[in-house]
Scaffold this motif. Structure first.
Motif, PDB file in Angstrom:
ATOM      1  N   LYS A  12       1.458   2.368  -7.163  1.00  0.00           N
ATOM      2  CA  LYS A  12       1.091   1.496  -8.285  1.00  0.00           C
ATOM      3  C   LYS A  12       0.106   2.178  -9.235  1.00  0.00           C
TER       4      LYS A  12
ATOM      5  N   ASP B   9      -8.542  -2.452  -7.673  1.00  0.00           N
ATOM      6  CA  ASP B   9      -9.396  -1.934  -6.586  1.00  0.00           C
ATOM      7  C   ASP B   9     -10.539  -1.076  -7.138  1.00  0.00           C
TER       8      ASP B   9
ATOM      9  N   GLY C 242      -3.966  -4.438  -5.938  1.00  0.00           N
ATOM     10  CA  GLY C 242      -3.973  -4.045  -4.532  1.00  0.00           C
ATOM     11  C   GLY C 242      -2.802  -4.731  -3.829  1.00  0.00           C
ATOM     12  N   GLY C 243      -2.359  -4.163  -2.730  1.00  0.00           N
ATOM     13  CA  GLY C 243      -1.170  -4.660  -2.052  1.00  0.00           C
ATOM     14  C   GLY C 243      -1.250  -6.103  -1.581  1.00  0.00           C
ATOM     15  N   GLY C 244      -2.470  -6.635  -1.449  1.00  0.00           N
ATOM     16  CA  GLY C 244      -2.606  -8.000  -0.936  1.00  0.00           C
ATOM     17  C   GLY C 244      -2.766  -9.046  -2.028  1.00  0.00           C
TER      18      GLY C 244
ATOM     19  N   PHE D  39     -13.831  -9.883  -0.142  1.00  0.00           N
ATOM     20  CA  PHE D  39     -13.016  -8.947  -0.928  1.00  0.00           C
ATOM     21  C   PHE D  39     -11.931  -9.713  -1.690  1.00  0.00           C
ATOM     22  N   ARG D  40     -11.279 -10.666  -1.023  1.00  0.00           N
ATOM     23  CA  ARG D  40     -10.187 -11.412  -1.678  1.00  0.00           C
ATOM     24  C   ARG D  40     -10.719 -12.231  -2.861  1.00  0.00           C
TER      25      ARG D  40
ATOM     26  N   ARG E 245       5.103  -9.907   3.947  1.00  0.00           N
ATOM     27  CA  ARG E 245       4.785 -10.058   2.528  1.00  0.00           C
ATOM     28  C   ARG E 245       5.971  -9.912   1.586  1.00  0.00           C
TER      29      ARG E 245
ATOM     30  N   ARG F 155      -7.946   2.537   3.627  1.00  0.00           N
ATOM     31  CA  ARG F 155      -7.387   1.179   3.592  1.00  0.00           C
ATOM     32  C   ARG F 155      -7.690   0.475   4.914  1.00  0.00           C
ATOM     33  N   PRO F 156      -8.662  -0.436   4.894  1.00  0.00           N
ATOM     34  CA  PRO F 156      -9.134  -1.048   6.136  1.00  0.00           C
ATOM     35  C   PRO F 156      -8.048  -1.761   6.946  1.00  0.00           C
ATOM     36  N   LEU F 157      -7.074  -2.370   6.263  1.00  0.00           N
ATOM     37  CA  LEU F 157      -6.085  -3.175   6.994  1.00  0.00           C
ATOM     38  C   LEU F 157      -5.169  -2.357   7.893  1.00  0.00           C
TER      39      LEU F 157
ATOM     40  N   MET G   2       0.855  -1.197   0.000  1.00  0.00           N
ATOM     41  CA  MET G   2       0.000   0.000   0.000  1.00  0.00           C
ATOM     42  C   MET G   2       0.885   1.239   0.000  1.00  0.00           C
TER      43      MET G   2
HETATM   44  C1  S3P Z   1      -4.797  -4.041   0.503  1.00  0.00           C
HETATM   45  C2  S3P Z   1      -4.370  -3.011  -0.311  1.00  0.00           C
HETATM   46  C3  S3P Z   1      -5.302  -2.047  -0.910  1.00  0.00           C
HETATM   47  C4  S3P Z   1      -6.688  -2.676  -1.088  1.00  0.00           C
HETATM   48  C5  S3P Z   1      -7.173  -3.258   0.202  1.00  0.00           C
HETATM   49  C6  S3P Z   1      -6.226  -4.317   0.765  1.00  0.00           C
HETATM   50  C7  S3P Z   1      -3.773  -4.950   1.083  1.00  0.00           C
HETATM   51  O1  S3P Z   1      -4.806  -1.607  -2.175  1.00  0.00           O
HETATM   52  O2  S3P Z   1      -6.647  -3.677  -2.080  1.00  0.00           O
HETATM   53  O3  S3P Z   1      -7.310  -2.192   1.108  1.00  0.00           O
HETATM   54  O4  S3P Z   1      -4.124  -6.038   1.570  1.00  0.00           O
HETATM   55  O5  S3P Z   1      -2.572  -4.585   1.060  1.00  0.00           O
HETATM   56  P1  S3P Z   1      -3.571  -0.583  -2.346  1.00  0.00           P
HETATM   57  O6  S3P Z   1      -2.315  -1.392  -2.299  1.00  0.00           O
HETATM   58  O7  S3P Z   1      -3.784   0.011  -3.690  1.00  0.00           O
HETATM   59  O8  S3P Z   1      -3.645   0.401  -1.259  1.00  0.00           O
END
Ligand code: S3P
Length: 171
Positions: A14, A33, A77-79, A56-57, A134, A116-118, A10
């Protein structure tokens, strides 16, 4: 297929880099996203709160597979690198680029973020722990790693284009 997939934590830039790269290469830009938010008619924060992270995943996985059907620059997204199915899908894309940022950089950029909820109500140490857990996944799925801390978005785009000899022969 011309698939250029940007990965990274995040706040790595990107979406910013992806838009410039797509313009440069005259390719469509897909932001995973944004696609999910558009298709669901909901913000990511609301999807996490109302449907849960696992939903979401699942949406993220489906959206990645659809995006990988196209010639496009794709910002993930970062995940995205968390699931093995996504890791396999990324192996089949021809250019996966990990935009690597130092914790100092992303912690500054993420400070005060509410989208960003996480990372809500997380200390910098806790956010860095997510990153640390990660890094090997970002590194193992990438064909190219670009250390972005001292580069402008335009310089990052040039590095990517030069490395893969992208856009050569285009007017
Ligand atoms: C996440 C990153 C977010 C988004 C979500 C979860 C993650 O995207 O997909 O909040 O798990 O790292 P960005 O990397 O664009 O912030």
């Amino acid at each position: 297929m011309d698939q250029i997939v940007l990965t990274g934590f995040m706040g790595a830039g990107k979406s910013t880099v992806g838009k410039i790269l797509a313009d440069n290469l005259a390719l469509p830009f897909i932001d995973i996203d944004s696609e999910i938010q558009r298709e669901q008619g909901m913000l990511i924060t609301d999807i996490f709160a109302q449907l849960g992270e696992s939903k979401f995943r699942e949406l993220e996985h489906q959206t990645l597979l659809q995006a990988l059907q196209k010639n496009a620059v794709i910002a993930t997204g970062g995940g995205i690198i968390l699931s093995e199915t996504n890791q396999s899908a990324l192996k089949n894309a021809n250019h996966v680029i990990y935009l690597k940022t130092n914790p100092q950089t992303f912690l500054t950029r993420l400070s005060g973020d509410t989208s960003r909820p996480l990372i809500q109500e997380k200390s910098p140490q806790e956010i860095q722990a997510i990153f640390d857990s990660r890094t090997h996944l970002y590194e193992n799925t990438a064909h190219l790693i670009v250390e972005t801390d001292n580069l402008t978005p335009d310089q990052i785009v040039d590095k990517i284009k030069n490395h893969f000899q992208l856009g050569k022969g285009q007017s």
